[in-house]
Design a protein around this motif. Structure first.
Motif: not given
Length: 263
Positions: A49-50, A56-59, A25-28
């Motif tokens: 997946e996200l 967005i940046n994801i670690h 939800l936060c990614a969306a």
């Protein structure tokens, strides 16, 4: 709802259940994410997946929150990369349902190490930056078990009582720093939590019709991010039960004993 676009959100226990749903939800909504959990393989799958859906940046970092040194190391590295955290969701936790005289000492220690000490350690790593910036939100996933103690969950309830005590004290400490602190107190959720907690499956059978969907719980949490929300209590009828319990504990224990003993 305040915009989450560009916010840096750290989520512990993000590999499954409500942690993973909060991440989705936060990614969306355009937030940058730091996903932490013991299972790096599951985190990498979620990250892939996200990233396939959102710019967005994801670690993704492996972390056992019960290890204080690992918490320091991982958070130091993460904060060096993202500079600061806007929101921390302390979601990592587990429980084991057993009678007080049967629960093993190592299980008691593990529950407190993860549910309480790990939560406090993670919070301590982001608080200095939030105080310096005069902004932030700490969200602690507690439980209705922290308000209504039940048979066969004495230790688990004790850990969640501790989380609520810490959360309530912290909220007052950082109010002048414009940092929000929220406790989330859900009833039973349909996740893998009960694979460990309820090995015999008796509790799940008795409360299956009352179980909350992780997607629903996650949405209630994300909708209140960066708002001055003191508590999120789910479901509402169970929250009413905790109020009744506070006012009339003997009556509640007398009439609720048969239901709670279904564990």
């Amino acid at each position: 709802m305040p915009s989450l676009k560009g916010k840096n959100i750290i989520i512990t226990g993000a590999s499954g259940g409500i942690g993973a749903e909060i991440a989705r939800l936060c990614a969306a909504r355009g937030a940058n994410l730091v996903l932490l959990a013991r299972s790096i393989d599951k985190l990498e799958i979620l990250k892939k997946e996200l990233q396939s859906k959102y710019a967005i940046n994801i670690h993704a970092r492996q972390l056992d929150v019960s290890d204080p040194e690992a918490v320091k190391k991982v958070f130091f590295e993460v904060l060096s990369d993202i500079r600061y955290a806007d929101i921390l969701v302390n979601n990592a936790g587990f429980g084991i349902f057993d009678f007080a005289h049967e629960v093993k000492t190592e299980e008691i220690k593990s529950m407190f190490d993860v549910n309480v000490i790990g939560l406090i350690a993670c919070t301590s790593m982001v608080l200095p930056g939030m105080k310096q910036r005069g902004s932030g939100h700490i969200i602690n996933i507690a439980s209705q078990a922290g308000k209504i103690a039940t048979p066969k969950s004495s230790v688990y309830s004790a850990t969640k009582h501790a989380v609520l005590g810490y959360t309530n004290s912290l909220r007052m400490e950082v109010a002048d720093d414009h940092i929000f602190v929220t406790s989330v107190n859900p009833g039973p959720i349909a996740t893998n939590f009960f694979t460990i907690a309820d090995k015999q499956g008796t509790y799940v059978k008795s409360v299956k019709r009352f179980m909350l969907k992780p997607e629903y719980v996650a949405k209630q949490v994300v909708d209140r991010m960066m708002t001055k929300t003191r508590e999120i209590n789910l479901p509402r009828w169970m929250s009413a039960g905790s109020i009744f319990y506070t006012l009339f504990p003997r009556t509640f224990e007398l009439f609720g004993k048969n239901f709670f003993n279904k564990k």
